[in-house]
Design an enzyme around this catalytic site. Structure first.
Site, short mmCIF file in Angstrom:
data_model
loop_
_atom_site.label_atom_id
_atom_site.label_comp_id
_atom_site.label_asym_id
_atom_site.label_seq_id
_atom_site.Cartn_x
_atom_site.Cartn_y
_atom_site.Cartn_z
N SER A 151 6.46 -0.89 10.35
CA SER A 151 5.18 -0.87 9.88
C SER A 151 5.04 0.76 9.33
O SER A 151 5.51 1.50 9.62
CB SER A 151 4.12 -1.14 10.77
OG SER A 151 2.86 -0.57 10.39
N SER A 152 4.26 0.92 8.27
CA SER A 152 4.10 2.14 7.78
C SER A 152 3.13 3.12 8.88
O SER A 152 3.55 4.30 9.04
CB SER A 152 3.30 2.21 6.61
OG SER A 152 3.94 1.39 5.41
N ALA A 159 4.11 3.87 1.06
CA ALA A 159 4.50 4.21 2.44
C ALA A 159 5.72 3.15 2.73
O ALA A 159 5.98 2.69 3.69
CB ALA A 159 3.68 4.43 3.41
N MET A 186 0.66 -1.25 -0.09
CA MET A 186 0.06 -0.34 0.03
C MET A 186 0.83 1.19 0.16
O MET A 186 0.49 2.46 0.47
CB MET A 186 -0.88 -0.01 1.25
CG MET A 186 -1.99 -1.25 1.21
SD MET A 186 -3.55 -0.60 2.16
CE MET A 186 -2.85 -0.37 3.90
N HIS A 246 9.38 -3.50 3.28
CA HIS A 246 8.97 -3.73 1.96
C HIS A 246 10.05 -4.05 1.00
O HIS A 246 9.91 -4.91 0.13
CB HIS A 246 8.22 -2.50 1.49
CG HIS A 246 6.86 -2.21 2.00
ND1 HIS A 246 6.97 -1.11 2.82
CD2 HIS A 246 5.59 -2.71 1.93
CE1 HIS A 246 5.60 -1.05 3.48
NE2 HIS A 246 4.92 -2.13 3.12
N GLN A 262 -10.55 -2.34 2.49
CA GLN A 262 -10.01 -2.83 3.69
C GLN A 262 -10.00 -1.83 4.91
O GLN A 262 -9.82 -2.32 6.08
CB GLN A 262 -8.75 -3.60 3.57
CG GLN A 262 -7.53 -2.66 3.44
CD GLN A 262 -6.23 -3.24 3.01
OE1 GLN A 262 -6.19 -3.99 1.93
NE2 GLN A 262 -5.21 -3.27 3.79
N GLY A 267 4.79 -10.44 3.91
CA GLY A 267 5.43 -10.38 4.99
C GLY A 267 4.89 -11.25 6.15
O GLY A 267 3.59 -11.16 6.22
N GLU A 268 5.57 -11.98 6.97
CA GLU A 268 4.92 -12.68 8.07
C GLU A 268 4.79 -11.66 9.27
O GLU A 268 3.77 -11.94 10.13
CB GLU A 268 6.13 -13.58 8.77
CG GLU A 268 6.53 -14.90 7.86
CD GLU A 268 7.42 -15.76 8.66
OE1 GLU A 268 8.11 -15.26 9.63
OE2 GLU A 268 7.34 -16.79 8.06
#
Length: 283
Positions: free
Chosen positions: A187-188, A34, A32, A39, A63, A149-150
């Site tokens: 995380s973004s 960012a 998504m 990533h 979502q 990603g896990e």
């Protein structure tokens, strides 16, 4: 050199067809935007699997619930392209919402099984939106392999179930969580944390790691999780869930089972920011 950018499904399919004509293997990395080092680890993993890599950048409205952060979710395509420049990504697919969900679009995808519980309790809309957009991206790209990603472990399980149940031939590859030096999962949404909250956030990983060690050492699951919850709540955080599940089925795991591997999953709210994490637990 920056990767090529396309914004239409037709343009994506034309380029993929050209690559396939030369015998190339194709990988997809859905994002998504960012982008961060997590990533980029997905892109690097894709490069080990394929000759050509498509990175999708699409903030999926399906979502997000009305009260969530769709409007404020970070978007900076130029920065994302800068991060991808010089790397192995071949193409960025950056469609508009109208391209992904044309007027009159009336089809969605719902996945049971691994979508039940955990994230679905606080975000009952979430996996329907994820499953729909991932199914569309896999079909649109026709990739041989896709990397996830896990860090979003339940999502990974849902995607695996989706591809099995719908006979989508794309192979799904899991890539380990990338962490900051202090253990916080990248995380973004970490960008939302102010300095004081950012200093507290690594407590989540420390508490989970301590609980995992206790369970592996023979401690009762409920006692280890209770200690972790207390450690997290002592920092003023609110826990949506902190549970041990079977790593393969995501069924609740209330006691160690011989030969099984557990997966501890957590969602925590800190200063209005919702953070998720997980880790494997030897039981």
């Amino acid at each position: 050199m920056r990767p090529e950018i396309v914004a239409t499904v037709a343009g994506l399919r034309a380029r993929v067809a050209e690559w396939r004509g030369s015998g190339a293997r194709i990988a997809l990395v859905p994002t998504m935007g960012a982008l961060h080092a997590g990533h980029l680890a997905l892109v690097d993993a894709a490069a080990r699997e394929a000759d050509r890599i498509v990175v999708s950048i699409f903030v999926n409205p399906a979502q997000f619930a009305p009260h969530e952060d769709l409007a404020t979710y970070p978007r900076d395509l130029e920065r994302d392209l800068d991060l991808l420049e010089g790397g192995p990504a071949s193409l960025v697919f950056a469609p508009a919402v109208s391209e992904m969900y044309p007027q009159g679009c009336a089809t969605t995808v719902a996945v049971g099984g691994p979508s039940e519980g955990l994230e679905s309790v606080a975000r009952p809309h979430f996996f329907g939106g994820v499953a729909t957009v991932v199914a569309k991206l896999l079909i649109q790209a026709g990739a041989d392999v896709a990397c996830f990603g896990e860090k979003d472990f339940q999502q990974l399980a849902v995607v695996r179930r989706l591809t099995r149940d719908l006979s989508i031939p794309t192979e799904i590859r899991a890539v380990p969580t990338v962490r900051e030096a202090d253990g916080l999962a990248m995380s973004s949404r970490n960008a939302y944390l102010d300095p004081a909250a950012r200093a507290k956030a690594p407590t989540i990983h420390r508490a989970m790691r301590a609980a995992a060690a206790s369970i592996s050492g023979g401690a009762a699951v409920d006692e280890a999780l209770a200690a972790a919850r207390s450690m997290i709540e002592a920092e003023g955080m609110t826990i949506d869930y902190l549970e041990l599940r079977d790593e393969n089925t995501l069924a609740p795991m209330t006691r160690p089972t011989a030969g099984a591997t557990g997966r501890m999953l957590a969602a925590v709210r800190l200063s209005g920011v919702r953070l998720i994490d997980n880790m494997s637990v030897s039981v």
